[in-house]
Design a protein around this motif. Structure first.
Motif, PDB file in Angstrom:
ATOM      1  N   GLN A 139       0.821  -1.204   0.000  1.00 58.65           N
ATOM      2  CA  GLN A 139       0.000   0.000   0.000  1.00 58.65           C
ATOM      3  C   GLN A 139       0.862   1.264   0.000  1.00 58.65           C
ATOM      4  O   GLN A 139       0.477   2.288  -0.579  1.00 58.65           O
ATOM      5  CB  GLN A 139      -0.954   0.001   1.196  1.00 58.65           C
ATOM      6  CG  GLN A 139      -1.997  -1.109   1.164  1.00 58.65           C
ATOM      7  CD  GLN A 139      -2.846  -1.087  -0.104  1.00 58.65           C
ATOM      8  OE1 GLN A 139      -3.183  -0.025  -0.615  1.00 58.65           O
ATOM      9  NE2 GLN A 139      -3.187  -2.267  -0.595  1.00 58.65           N
ATOM     10  N   SER A 140       2.034   1.209   0.618  1.00 62.74           N
ATOM     11  CA  SER A 140       2.939   2.361   0.609  1.00 62.74           C
ATOM     12  C   SER A 140       3.454   2.619  -0.803  1.00 62.74           C
ATOM     13  O   SER A 140       3.488   3.770  -1.267  1.00 62.74           O
ATOM     14  CB  SER A 140       4.125   2.125   1.558  1.00 62.74           C
ATOM     15  OG  SER A 140       3.684   2.017   2.890  1.00 62.74           O
ATOM     16  N   TYR A 141       3.852   1.554  -1.490  1.00 60.36           N
ATOM     17  CA  TYR A 141       4.309   1.736  -2.868  1.00 60.36           C
ATOM     18  C   TYR A 141       3.164   2.203  -3.769  1.00 60.36           C
ATOM     19  O   TYR A 141       3.338   3.090  -4.622  1.00 60.36           O
ATOM     20  CB  TYR A 141       4.910   0.445  -3.431  1.00 60.36           C
ATOM     21  CG  TYR A 141       5.298   0.581  -4.884  1.00 60.36           C
ATOM     22  CD1 TYR A 141       6.402   1.341  -5.253  1.00 60.36           C
ATOM     23  CD2 TYR A 141       4.529  -0.006  -5.892  1.00 60.36           C
ATOM     24  CE1 TYR A 141       6.742   1.500  -6.590  1.00 60.36           C
ATOM     25  CE2 TYR A 141       4.866   0.151  -7.223  1.00 60.36           C
ATOM     26  CZ  TYR A 141       5.973   0.899  -7.568  1.00 60.36           C
ATOM     27  OH  TYR A 141       6.297   1.069  -8.896  1.00 60.36           O
ATOM     28  N   SER A 142       1.982   1.624  -3.571  1.00 58.04           N
ATOM     29  CA  SER A 142       0.817   2.042  -4.366  1.00 58.04           C
ATOM     30  C   SER A 142       0.509   3.516  -4.147  1.00 58.04           C
ATOM     31  O   SER A 142       0.174   4.243  -5.097  1.00 58.04           O
ATOM     32  CB  SER A 142      -0.407   1.192  -4.004  1.00 58.04           C
ATOM     33  OG  SER A 142      -0.202  -0.165  -4.334  1.00 58.04           O
ATOM     34  N   ALA A 143       0.633   3.968  -2.901  1.00 62.58           N
ATOM     35  CA  ALA A 143       0.380   5.383  -2.606  1.00 62.58           C
ATOM     36  C   ALA A 143       1.375   6.276  -3.340  1.00 62.58           C
ATOM     37  O   ALA A 143       1.009   7.310  -3.907  1.00 62.58           O
ATOM     38  CB  ALA A 143       0.459   5.630  -1.101  1.00 62.58           C
ATOM     39  N   GLY A 144       2.652   5.874  -3.336  1.00 65.27           N
ATOM     40  CA  GLY A 144       3.661   6.647  -4.051  1.00 65.27           C
ATOM     41  C   GLY A 144       3.410   6.667  -5.541  1.00 65.27           C
ATOM     42  O   GLY A 144       3.536   7.716  -6.195  1.00 65.27           O
ATOM     43  N   PHE A 145       3.031   5.526  -6.109  1.00 69.33           N
ATOM     44  CA  PHE A 145       2.746   5.455  -7.542  1.00 69.33           C
ATOM     45  C   PHE A 145       1.524   6.309  -7.888  1.00 69.33           C
ATOM     46  O   PHE A 145       1.532   7.050  -8.878  1.00 69.33           O
ATOM     47  CB  PHE A 145       2.495   4.004  -7.953  1.00 69.33           C
ATOM     48  CG  PHE A 145       2.299   3.806  -9.428  1.00 69.33           C
ATOM     49  CD1 PHE A 145       3.386   3.582 -10.253  1.00 69.33           C
ATOM     50  CD2 PHE A 145       1.036   3.859 -10.001  1.00 69.33           C
ATOM     51  CE1 PHE A 145       3.229   3.405 -11.622  1.00 69.33           C
ATOM     52  CE2 PHE A 145       0.853   3.687 -11.358  1.00 69.33           C
ATOM     53  CZ  PHE A 145       1.951   3.461 -12.180  1.00 69.33           C
ATOM     54  N   ASN A 146       0.475   6.217  -7.070  1.00 72.46           N
ATOM     55  CA  ASN A 146      -0.730   6.997  -7.321  1.00 72.46           C
ATOM     56  C   ASN A 146      -0.446   8.496  -7.245  1.00 72.46           C
ATOM     57  O   ASN A 146      -0.957   9.280  -8.048  1.00 72.46           O
ATOM     58  CB  ASN A 146      -1.824   6.636  -6.309  1.00 72.46           C
ATOM     59  CG  ASN A 146      -2.287   5.200  -6.461  1.00 72.46           C
ATOM     60  OD1 ASN A 146      -2.161   4.604  -7.516  1.00 72.46           O
ATOM     61  ND2 ASN A 146      -2.809   4.636  -5.381  1.00 72.46           N
ATOM     62  N   TYR A 147       0.376   8.894  -6.277  1.00 71.61           N
ATOM     63  CA  TYR A 147       0.674  10.318  -6.101  1.00 71.61           C
ATOM     64  C   TYR A 147       1.537  10.841  -7.246  1.00 71.61           C
ATOM     65  O   TYR A 147       1.282  11.924  -7.782  1.00 71.61           O
ATOM     66  CB  TYR A 147       1.393  10.542  -4.771  1.00 71.61           C
ATOM     67  CG  TYR A 147       1.637  11.999  -4.466  1.00 71.61           C
ATOM     68  CD1 TYR A 147       0.616  12.799  -3.959  1.00 71.61           C
ATOM     69  CD2 TYR A 147       2.877  12.573  -4.684  1.00 71.61           C
ATOM     70  CE1 TYR A 147       0.827  14.142  -3.677  1.00 71.61           C
ATOM     71  CE2 TYR A 147       3.105  13.915  -4.409  1.00 71.61           C
ATOM     72  CZ  TYR A 147       2.076  14.695  -3.912  1.00 71.61           C
ATOM     73  OH  TYR A 147       2.300  16.015  -3.649  1.00 71.61           O
ATOM     74  N   ALA A 148       2.549  10.073  -7.649  1.00 70.44           N
ATOM     75  CA  ALA A 148       3.443  10.519  -8.720  1.00 70.44           C
ATOM     76  C   ALA A 148       2.716  10.645 -10.047  1.00 70.44           C
ATOM     77  O   ALA A 148       3.060  11.497 -10.874  1.00 70.44           O
ATOM     78  CB  ALA A 148       4.619   9.549  -8.845  1.00 70.44           C
ATOM     79  N   ASN A 149       1.687   9.821 -10.272  1.00 71.48           N
ATOM     80  CA  ASN A 149       0.987   9.806 -11.553  1.00 71.48           C
ATOM     81  C   ASN A 149      -0.384  10.483 -11.487  1.00 71.48           C
ATOM     82  O   ASN A 149      -1.202  10.299 -12.383  1.00 71.48           O
ATOM     83  CB  ASN A 149       0.822   8.363 -12.030  1.00 71.48           C
ATOM     84  CG  ASN A 149       2.128   7.752 -12.466  1.00 71.48           C
ATOM     85  OD1 ASN A 149       2.585   7.957 -13.580  1.00 71.48           O
ATOM     86  ND2 ASN A 149       2.749   6.993 -11.570  1.00 71.48           N
ATOM     87  N   ARG A 150      -0.606  11.297 -10.457  1.00 74.05           N
ATOM     88  CA  ARG A 150      -1.879  11.996 -10.310  1.00 74.05           C
ATOM     89  C   ARG A 150      -1.998  13.107 -11.346  1.00 74.05           C
ATOM     90  O   ARG A 150      -1.041  13.411 -12.057  1.00 74.05           O
ATOM     91  CB  ARG A 150      -1.981  12.593  -8.898  1.00 74.05           C
ATOM     92  CG  ARG A 150      -1.076  13.808  -8.697  1.00 74.05           C
ATOM     93  CD  ARG A 150      -0.872  14.133  -7.245  1.00 74.05           C
ATOM     94  NE  ARG A 150      -0.180  15.399  -7.045  1.00 74.05           N
ATOM     95  CZ  ARG A 150       1.115  15.588  -7.224  1.00 74.05           C
ATOM     96  NH1 ARG A 150       1.879  14.602  -7.649  1.00 74.05           N
ATOM     97  NH2 ARG A 150       1.665  16.779  -6.993  1.00 74.05           N
ATOM     98  N   ASN A 151      -3.170  13.750 -11.410  1.00 72.44           N
ATOM     99  CA  ASN A 151      -3.310  14.998 -12.150  1.00 72.44           C
ATOM    100  C   ASN A 151      -2.680  16.085 -11.298  1.00 72.44           C
ATOM    101  O   ASN A 151      -3.113  16.319 -10.164  1.00 72.44           O
ATOM    102  CB  ASN A 151      -4.791  15.295 -12.403  1.00 72.44           C
ATOM    103  CG  ASN A 151      -4.994  16.540 -13.235  1.00 72.44           C
ATOM    104  OD1 ASN A 151      -4.553  17.632 -12.857  1.00 72.44           O
ATOM    105  ND2 ASN A 151      -5.674  16.405 -14.361  1.00 72.44           N
TER     106      ASN A 151
END
Length: 290
Positions: free
Chosen positions: A111-123
């Motif tokens: 979930q920590s990695y997913s959070a980082g990926f989601n944040y980096a690729n956000r709008n």
């Protein structure tokens, strides 16, 4: 509008075309390119018609450059890095752990990695493992109930965690709005409605990714455990589970990324009143993020 978004506007509107594109963009060898090479590729694509000789530069730019800021994405959060990094975390998270600590540890890392990926690729225009806890705390000894907690409950739980991970990390987009564009690619304002739609679509795609990755291997193992081969050779279950999780994850990444267009559209009637006049074609465009 960035050249990456212009590409998705002209090429990424059908599901099958998006799947085909994402299969190419998820090539791990793209991670070997330097930041300078990525920036040159992105600069090459700014404006003008694209020819076949520009295809490698287009692939490199789409896979490595943020579609809003035009900045090179951090190496570990580029789409081609998602499978190599998340596969071992997903496999470890979906194991039927006998203790709470390892279950929490691997779920925390995932979930920590997913959070980082989601944040980096956000709008960027807006700038716990419960199944095993239940078993231990409730003193469950019934085999069918243990099967439910270990093999069935993780499916909706994984999907829900992935869904809320996106919603939490990208909540700012829903609260403050994101940039919307007209059909010519000109920015016309900030829309909260578009932000909510972008976050919701991405959250659903991530729920589909991890929910399916949890469901298919568990179903496969449950079915094969009834066969004579697996009843006589129980040691085959663990490697089968590991390989099937990694395989399904690899298949589902391009599929989940393709469920919704990267360059989303929002209808005029769904927009704020002050933006409806700009939707001369009945809709506006926005970067969904990834």
């Amino acid at each position: 509008m960035d050249s990456n978004l212009l590409y998705w506007k002209s090429q990424g509107q059908s599901f099958l075309s998006r799947v085909q594109t994402w299969v190419n963009l998820l090539d791990p060898t793209l991670l070997l390119s330097s930041d300078a090479e990525i920036q040159r590729a992105h600069s090459l694509l700014q404006g003008g018609e694209k020819s076949e000789k520009d295809a490698p530069a287009l692939t490199l730019a789409l896979s490595s450059v943020h579609a809003d800021s035009g900045a090179v994405l951090p190496l570990v959060f580029r789409p081609p890095a998602l499978l190599p990094i998340s596969a071992p975390l997903v496999v470890a998270s979906f194991l039927p752990h006998n203790n709470v600590k390892p279950a929490l540890f691997w779920q925390f890392l995932l979930q920590s990695y997913s959070a980082g990926f989601n944040y980096a690729n956000r709008n960027s225009s807006s700038e716990q493992a419960l199944p095993q806890i239940f078993i231990n705390r409730l003193g469950v000894r019934s085999a069918p109930v243990q099967t439910f907690f270990r093999s069935i409950l993780p499916i909706p739980l994984s999907a829900a965690l992935a869904f809320f991970n996106v919603f939490t990390v990208r909540s700012e987009e829903s609260e403050t709005g994101i940039q919307v564009f007209d059909s010519n690619g000109n920015p016309v304002g900030i829309s909260k409605a578009a932000g909510e739609k972008a976050v919701r679509e991405t959250a659903l795609s991530r729920a589909a990714l991890f929910g399916t990755t949890a469901a298919v291997p568990n179903l496969l193992v449950l079915l094969l455990q009834r066969t004579r081969l697996f009843q006589r050779n129980s040691l085959l279950v663990a490697p089968l589970r590991h390989m099937s999780v990694a395989f399904v994850l690899g298949l589902m990444i391009p599929v989940s990324f393709s469920l919704f267009p990267q360059l989303g559209t929002i209808k005029k009637e769904k927009l704020e009143e002050e933006l409806q006049a700009a939707a001369v074609d009945g809709q506006l465009f926005y970067n969904r993020g990834l």
